[in-house]
Design an enzyme around this catalytic site. Structure first.
Site, PDB file in Angstrom:
ATOM      1  N   GLY A  98       0.810  -1.211   0.000  1.00 45.27           N
ATOM      2  CA  GLY A  98       0.000   0.000   0.000  1.00 45.27           C
ATOM      3  C   GLY A  98       0.843   1.260   0.000  1.00 45.27           C
ATOM      4  NE  ARG A 132      -1.610  -4.833  -0.541  1.00 50.27           N
ATOM      5  CZ  ARG A 132      -2.132  -3.619  -0.429  1.00 50.27           C
ATOM      6  NH1 ARG A 132      -2.766  -3.083  -1.460  1.00 50.27           N
ATOM      7  NH2 ARG A 132      -2.018  -2.925   0.695  1.00 50.27           N
ATOM      8  CB  SER A 133       3.714  -9.209  -6.846  1.00 46.12           C
ATOM      9  OG  SER A 133       4.081 -10.190  -7.788  1.00 46.12           O
ATOM     10  CG  ASP A 164       3.668  -8.132   8.386  1.00 48.43           C
ATOM     11  OD1 ASP A 164       4.579  -8.384   9.180  1.00 48.43           O
ATOM     12  OD2 ASP A 164       2.863  -8.991   7.974  1.00 48.43           O
ATOM     13  CB  SER A 188       6.843  -4.983   1.633  1.00 45.67           C
ATOM     14  OG  SER A 188       5.715  -4.446   0.971  1.00 45.67           O
ATOM     15  CB  THR A 204       2.497   0.385   6.279  1.00 45.20           C
ATOM     16  OG1 THR A 204       1.121   0.089   6.538  1.00 45.20           O
ATOM     17  CG2 THR A 204       3.309   0.054   7.523  1.00 45.20           C
ATOM     18  CB  ILE A 205      -1.409   4.536   6.610  1.00 47.71           C
ATOM     19  CG1 ILE A 205      -2.429   3.472   6.165  1.00 47.71           C
ATOM     20  CG2 ILE A 205      -0.954   5.392   5.441  1.00 47.71           C
ATOM     21  CD1 ILE A 205      -3.757   4.053   5.714  1.00 47.71           C
ATOM     22  CG  ASP A 206      -2.066  -0.767   7.831  1.00 45.65           C
ATOM     23  OD1 ASP A 206      -2.943   0.084   7.599  1.00 45.65           O
ATOM     24  OD2 ASP A 206      -1.881  -1.759   7.108  1.00 45.65           O
ATOM     25  CG  ASP A 224       0.918  -3.327  10.370  1.00 43.77           C
ATOM     26  OD1 ASP A 224       1.820  -2.747   9.728  1.00 43.77           O
ATOM     27  OD2 ASP A 224       0.095  -4.098   9.832  1.00 43.77           O
ATOM     28  NE  ARG A 265     -15.736  16.944  18.248  1.00 43.63           N
ATOM     29  CZ  ARG A 265     -14.570  16.444  17.909  1.00 43.63           C
ATOM     30  NH1 ARG A 265     -13.878  16.985  16.911  1.00 43.63           N
ATOM     31  NH2 ARG A 265     -14.063  15.399  18.527  1.00 43.63           N
ATOM     32  NE  ARG A 324     -28.596  13.368  11.254  1.00 46.29           N
ATOM     33  CZ  ARG A 324     -28.605  13.815  10.008  1.00 46.29           C
ATOM     34  NH1 ARG A 324     -27.449  14.024   9.385  1.00 46.29           N
ATOM     35  NH2 ARG A 324     -29.750  14.064   9.388  1.00 46.29           N
ATOM     36  N   GLY A 383      -6.535   0.176   8.371  1.00 50.31           N
ATOM     37  CA  GLY A 383      -5.547  -0.448   9.251  1.00 50.31           C
ATOM     38  C   GLY A 383      -5.568  -1.955   9.230  1.00 50.31           C
ATOM     39  NE  ARG A 384      -2.510  -4.811   6.707  1.00 51.30           N
ATOM     40  CZ  ARG A 384      -1.413  -5.558   6.659  1.00 51.30           C
ATOM     41  NH1 ARG A 384      -1.324  -6.537   5.774  1.00 51.30           N
ATOM     42  NH2 ARG A 384      -0.405  -5.338   7.493  1.00 51.30           N
ATOM     43  CB  ALA A 429     -13.861   9.312  19.506  1.00 47.21           C
ATOM     44  CD  GLU A 461      -9.471  -1.449   6.758  1.00 40.87           C
ATOM     45  OE1 GLU A 461     -10.245  -1.100   5.843  1.00 40.87           O
ATOM     46  OE2 GLU A 461      -8.237  -1.585   6.588  1.00 40.87           O
TER      47      GLU A 461
END
Length: 319
Positions: free
Chosen positions: A10, A71-72, A102, A104, A125-127, A129, A154, A162, A170-171, A186, A222
């Site tokens: 990613g 991604r291969s 991870d 990669s 990676t934005i994750d 992790d 907000r 609401r 983030g998988r 939050a 997610e």
């Protein structure tokens, strides 16, 4: 020395500043920089080209990666990994710099075991992790993109009284959701790593409504795949009209933050400073300094969220 860089998996903001620094630093050290386009797929297809200053002019503020990524599925077959290795040899590539996450690094682990091509890895990676590491290229920009989105949501949540369920990427890792929930105030944070308690949250929310609370922001990772169930829960159990906002791929884009650009430069410099004398390492950021770690230590370790951050978010999980 001919050194090639590729971006894998990613994309994340900060990859372009890393590519720019790579080219500049290579020329400073009398190395010859090469680009591998389209990640592991490009290595298989031989998309390898010598890089110049012109290639990286004006890219520092851009998100994504100018050399693209992939991604291969073919990489899982040894015959294609052998083709990739032959392409490196045909282009006289002496070493690799790989930016990725991870998956990669696991792909790199297999490739190194087979062909022993020298490398340096940089977490991107934005994750966020990667084990034994506290910062990956792209995560700060992603957190700021989420911050802006939550601030905007907000406004509507408070105007209409609401509940908004905001889903972050983030998988299976809840880092983005956890950090964003704490940083953005939050009322709920649900992540895969921690068992939450909706009964406790319901009791708390109903008490807070009696004391004047008029809207809710719930940030959900997610990996749980429950955002719409939580929307229904707010409507049935709390009595608030609710909406779901899935932030999706906007979290990967955006101009890299100042922190991103500075740390990226240090990642690349550290990698190139060590690629001859101490290669075959992953450059990590840990305890406010850059630390070289063995690839095996990275791929064989389990990532864990920060305990202090989890403590701050316990109330948001109903525990």
């Amino acid at each position: 020395m001919n050194i090639a860089i590729l971006t894998s998996g990613g994309d994340s903001s900060g990859m372009n500043p890393a590519i720019k620094k790579f080219v500049e630093c290579c020329y400073e050290k009398n190395y010859t920089p090469y680009f591998i386009y389209d990640g592991l797929e490009g290595m298989i297809d031989g998309k390898i080209k010598k890089a110049s200053y012109k290639d990286v002019a004006g890219i520092i503020y851009r998100g994504g990666t100018i050399i693209r990524s992939s991604r291969s599925k073919r990489w899982y077959e040894k015959k294609y990994r052998k083709i990739a290795y032959e392409n490196l040899k045909n282009n006289k590539i002496d070493a690799l710099i790989i930016l990725g996450g991870d998956g990669s690094f696991r792909a790199l682990d297999v490739f190194y075991d087979e062909f022993k091509i020298p490398f340096m890895g940089i977490p991107a990676t934005i994750d966020n992790d990667i084990p034994l590491n506290e910062y990956t290229i792209g995560v700060d920009t992603a957190l700021n993109v989420i911050r802006e989105a939550v601030d905007d949501i907000r406004d509507t949540a408070s105007s209409f009284s609401r509940a908004f369920v905001i889903e972050t990427m983030g998988r299976e890792c809840g880092y983005l959701a956890l950090t964003s929930a704490v940083a953005n105030g939050a009322e709920m944070c649900l992540i895969p790593e921690v068992k939450y308690n909706l009964d406790n949250l319901k009791k708390r929310y109903l008490d807070e409504i009696k004391n004047g609370r008029s809207y809710f922001l719930a940030i959900v990772a997610e990996g749980l795949n429950i955002s719409y169930k939580i929307k229904e829960w707010f409507e049935k159990e709390i009595g608030f009209e609710s909406r779901v906002t899935i932030l999706g791929h906007i979290q990967r884009g955006g101009s890299p933050t100042v922190i991103e650009r500075l740390r990226t430069a240090e990642f690349v410099k550290t990698a190139l400073d060590n690629i001859e004398k101490n290669p075959d390492k992953i450059v990590t950021y840990y305890d406010d300094k850059f630390v070289l770690r063995d690839l095996k230590d990275i791929v064989n370790s389990k990532y864990e969220l920060d305990e202090n951050m989890l403590a701050l978010a316990k109330k948001l999980m109903g525990i």
